[in-house]
Enzyme design. Structure first.
Site, PDB file in Angstrom:
ATOM      1  CB  THR A 145      45.022  76.742  44.232  1.00 32.30           C
ATOM      2  OG1 THR A 145      44.620  76.240  42.960  1.00 32.30           O
ATOM      3  CG2 THR A 145      46.068  75.803  44.826  1.00 32.30           C
ATOM      4  CG  ASN A 146      46.417  80.527  46.952  1.00 30.88           C
ATOM      5  OD1 ASN A 146      46.977  79.559  46.438  1.00 30.88           O
ATOM      6  ND2 ASN A 146      46.645  81.768  46.567  1.00 30.88           N
ATOM      7  CB  SER A 322      74.962  36.286  56.853  1.00 28.33           C
ATOM      8  OG  SER A 322      76.195  36.383  56.163  1.00 28.33           O
TER       9      SER A 322
END
Length: 476
Positions: A145-146, A322
């Site tokens: 994985t690294n 608004s």
């Protein structure tokens, strides 16, 4: 592996788990799904990262095949499975959370298991029959994985960068078109929100374009670091479990598959714990976000009003502003871009802190760094498109109002100073402040300059660059 019609049972170090036969992922992905119910940021939402994982696994398979570590049959099946992922298939089979413990092991195993199970189908076997194609022994052969996970992050982020820059360039060009459109419109410049000196509205928009364009080189420089990878480092950079020549062959395959100039890091031990490329790119995105914030703030100020603000430009009306104030329309598009920028700036801080958290031979915090960088880039791209199409391209100018402000402003006297002198300019400015009359009108009233001379000084062509004007004047 035990299989029935509707499910299969897979085992790992922790024990056995039941999985639906509908899924391509396996037991380790399932554990990651259960352990990391953390966020809404799923790997399946980041297709370029998924593509990068497939490319990484394909390149590893090619290197392993050339070295005789996997058979022709396995190589062909793994390659086909990776190509299908690159075509956009099976992305729903990557459901793991981007934010996870384990330094990315869950993501790496998600890719290994999906590719292995699809390869098994291609070879005529059942999902989970890992004797014939193992996620660990075959798809993950010569890898950890690294090295596989950070390499995929690098490739995914570089691909993302290649999409981000064109999106930014389109926004820059939209500002440039407005610069040309507004080149003839004289307005007041402002410093510290106070009247400064006249300029053109075109110069304002040209300034927006130029400061954004300057950031492309910084983004390119930061992204170039992604092309250096640590494939072949395996666990900590020593290359354990890989054979001689694997790293070089794998990196060459990565370059061949992508067409990019990918190189192997000089020191794999150092590179395996170093996440500074993510820190650098997050910083480049932050620089860009700071400038985008300034531009959007300026757009909101320039369009403020419509009666009681600056009112020099009009932003496209996108929605009622608004629920209580009839007729109100807000600058919603610059506002959302502001908020994107705040998020990107916040993500950069997260990346910096996680980058600092590396310990010994690994940085276990890389998953959140990757998530932040992918998210920031995606947010910025969406923001560029939204700001360009729903705001910038539809901006119009209130030309008469801009000119009226110039004529009424006391600051315009600075433009007259080189012609009528500091003493006369001071007298005019003082009288304007005391009487409320405009500088423009006072110059005419006192006969200091003729209207033709005054308009010549304040013409756009004489406001956009240094100029020497041979105009005589009357002393007050």
């Amino acid at each position: 592996m035990k299989e029935t019609n509707n499910f299969r049972v897979e085992s790992d170090l922790i024990g056995s788990r039941e999985l639906s036969n509908d899924v391509l992922y396996g037991v380790q992905t399932l554990r990651g799904i259960e352990n990391f119910e953390i966020s809404k940021f799923r790997l399946s939402e980041y297709p370029l990262f998924i593509h990068a994982l497939a490319i990484t696994k394909m390149a590893a398979a090619r290197a392993n095949h050339e070295l005789g570590l996997i058979s022709d049959t396995l190589f062909d099946a793994i390659t086909q499975a990776c190509n299908e992922i690159l075509e956009g298939r099976f992305h729903d089979q990557f459901p793991v959370d981007m934010i996870q413990g384990g330094a990315g092991t869950t993501t790496n195993m998600n890719a290994n298991e999906v590719i292995a199970n699809r390869a098994l189908e291609i070879m005529g076997h059942q999902r989970g029959e890992y004797t014939y194609c193992s996620p660990n022994d075959h798809v993950n052969c010569s890898q950890s994985t690294n090295d596989a996970y950070p390499t995929a992050i690098h490739l995914g982020m570089y691909a993302t960068h290649l999409r981000l820059v064109p999106a930014l360039q389109e926004l820059i060009e939209a500002f440039r078109r407005k610069s040309r459109e507004f080149a003839h419109i004289v307005k007041m410049g402002r410093t510290q929100l106070e009247d400064a000196v006249p300029m053109t509205l075109g110069q304002t928009f040209g300034g927006f374009a130029s400061i954004l364009n300057d950031e492309i080189k910084h983004l390119d420089e930061a992204a170039a670091d992604f092309l250096t990878v640590n494939m072949g480092a395996t666990a900590i950079g020593t290359g354990i479990c890989a054979v001689p020549g694997y790293a070089e062959k794998c990196v060459a395959a990565l370059g061949d598959i992508t067409g990019w100039n990918i190189r192997l890091a000089d020191d794999l031990v150092g590179a395996t714990s170093d996440t500074s490329c993510l820190v650098g790119y997050a910083s480049a995105l932050k620089r860009l976000a700071v400038k985008m914030n300034k531009i959007c703030n300026d757009l909101r100020l320039l369009a403020s009003g419509p009666r009681c603000g600056l009112g020099e430009i009009n932003l496209p009306a996108m929605q009622p502003g608004s629920s209580i104030m009839p007729g109100k329309v807000n600058p919603v598009i610059p506002e959302v871009m502001n908020q994107i920028c705040y998020k990107v700036i916040g993500n950069e801080l997260c990346v910096t802190m996680a980058g600092e958290a590396a310990q010994m031979e690994l940085n276990a915090m890389e998953p959140v760094m990757a998530q932040c960088c992918f998210e920031s880039a995606d947010l910025m791209m969406n923001g560029f498109r939204t700001l360009r199409t729903l705001c910038v391209e539809g901006i119009t100018a209130n030309e008469a109002h801009c000119l009226e402000e110039v004529h009424h402003s006391i600051g315009v006297v600075t433009a007259l100073n080189p012609v009528i002198g500091y003493k006369n300019s001071t007298k005019i400015a003082k009288e304007a402040m005391e009487t409320g009359k405009s500088v423009y009108q006072l110059v005419l009233d006192h006969g200091v300059l003729t209207k033709e001379e005054l308009d010549r000084i304040l013409s756009p062509e004489n406001m956009i660059h240094p100029v020497k004007l041979n105009i005589s004047h009357k002393e007050l």
